[in-house]
Design a protein around this motif. Sequence first.
Motif, short mmCIF file in Angstrom:
data_model
loop_
_atom_site.label_atom_id
_atom_site.label_comp_id
_atom_site.label_asym_id
_atom_site.label_seq_id
_atom_site.Cartn_x
_atom_site.Cartn_y
_atom_site.Cartn_z
N LEU A 67 0.79 -1.09 -0.04
CA LEU A 67 0.02 -0.07 0.12
C LEU A 67 0.98 1.28 -0.04
CD1 LEU A 67 -2.88 1.06 0.07
CD2 LEU A 67 -2.70 1.06 2.58
N CYS A 71 0.49 4.08 -2.79
CA CYS A 71 0.60 5.60 -2.53
C CYS A 71 1.90 6.28 -3.08
CB CYS A 71 0.59 5.84 -0.97
SG CYS A 71 -1.14 5.42 -0.40
N TRP A 74 1.14 7.00 -6.85
CA TRP A 74 0.00 7.36 -7.27
C TRP A 74 0.02 8.66 -8.16
CZ3 TRP A 74 -2.45 12.16 -6.54
CH2 TRP A 74 -3.83 12.04 -6.65
N SER A 80 -4.67 7.57 -10.09
CA SER A 80 -4.55 6.00 -9.93
C SER A 80 -2.87 5.65 -9.74
CB SER A 80 -4.88 5.32 -10.89
OG SER A 80 -4.58 5.42 -12.13
N VAL A 112 -8.14 -0.75 -1.91
CA VAL A 112 -7.87 -0.47 -3.25
C VAL A 112 -9.05 -1.13 -4.36
CG1 VAL A 112 -5.51 0.10 -2.82
CG2 VAL A 112 -5.96 -1.95 -3.80
N PHE A 134 -4.87 1.12 -9.84
CA PHE A 134 -5.16 0.91 -8.66
C PHE A 134 -5.75 2.05 -7.90
CE2 PHE A 134 -1.84 -2.29 -9.62
CZ PHE A 134 -2.69 -3.40 -9.32
N LEU A 136 -7.56 4.33 -5.06
CA LEU A 136 -7.59 4.52 -3.77
C LEU A 136 -8.82 4.81 -2.94
CD1 LEU A 136 -4.36 6.47 -2.80
CD2 LEU A 136 -4.33 4.14 -3.04
#
Length: 143
Positions: A67, A71, A74, A80, A112, A134, A136
């Motif tokens: 994760l 991030c 991102w 994404s 996600v 992906f 959030l």
Amino acid sequence: MKRFKTIDKDHWWITAHTSERERAGVFVPLELARREGDFSRVRGVVWAWFRRECGRTDLSVSAKLILWAVCERWRYETWSSHDAISYYAKMTGVNRKTSGRAMTELIDNEVVWCVLEGEQKRLRKSQPGGKKHFLLVGLVDLL
């Protein structure tokens, strides 16, 4: 940096319509995606969202590492993260299979969403083929 002037069919999660679907906190209103100069504020919200999600006790350590990688990668342009799971594995130093299980755990726990670019399709687990993004879950609610 790409700005959304109109709806982009490839990035279907950025939408002009408000509906029940947007309450999941994944669908990005077009006017939010169009704003100029919001990058640093939105990036700060991404990390605030990450800190909130890291407090969950139902996620494994490897899921939290993956994760973090999601991030970190991102992108404001697409709202994404769209790197390969093997790339996230290299970033975090975990085995490829472990990172795949961790991503499945994140998807199963609704942290996600895994979606396909160009197809309005949400995947229950990452699979080969197609460009995956992906998203959030709940990020838009913090904005």
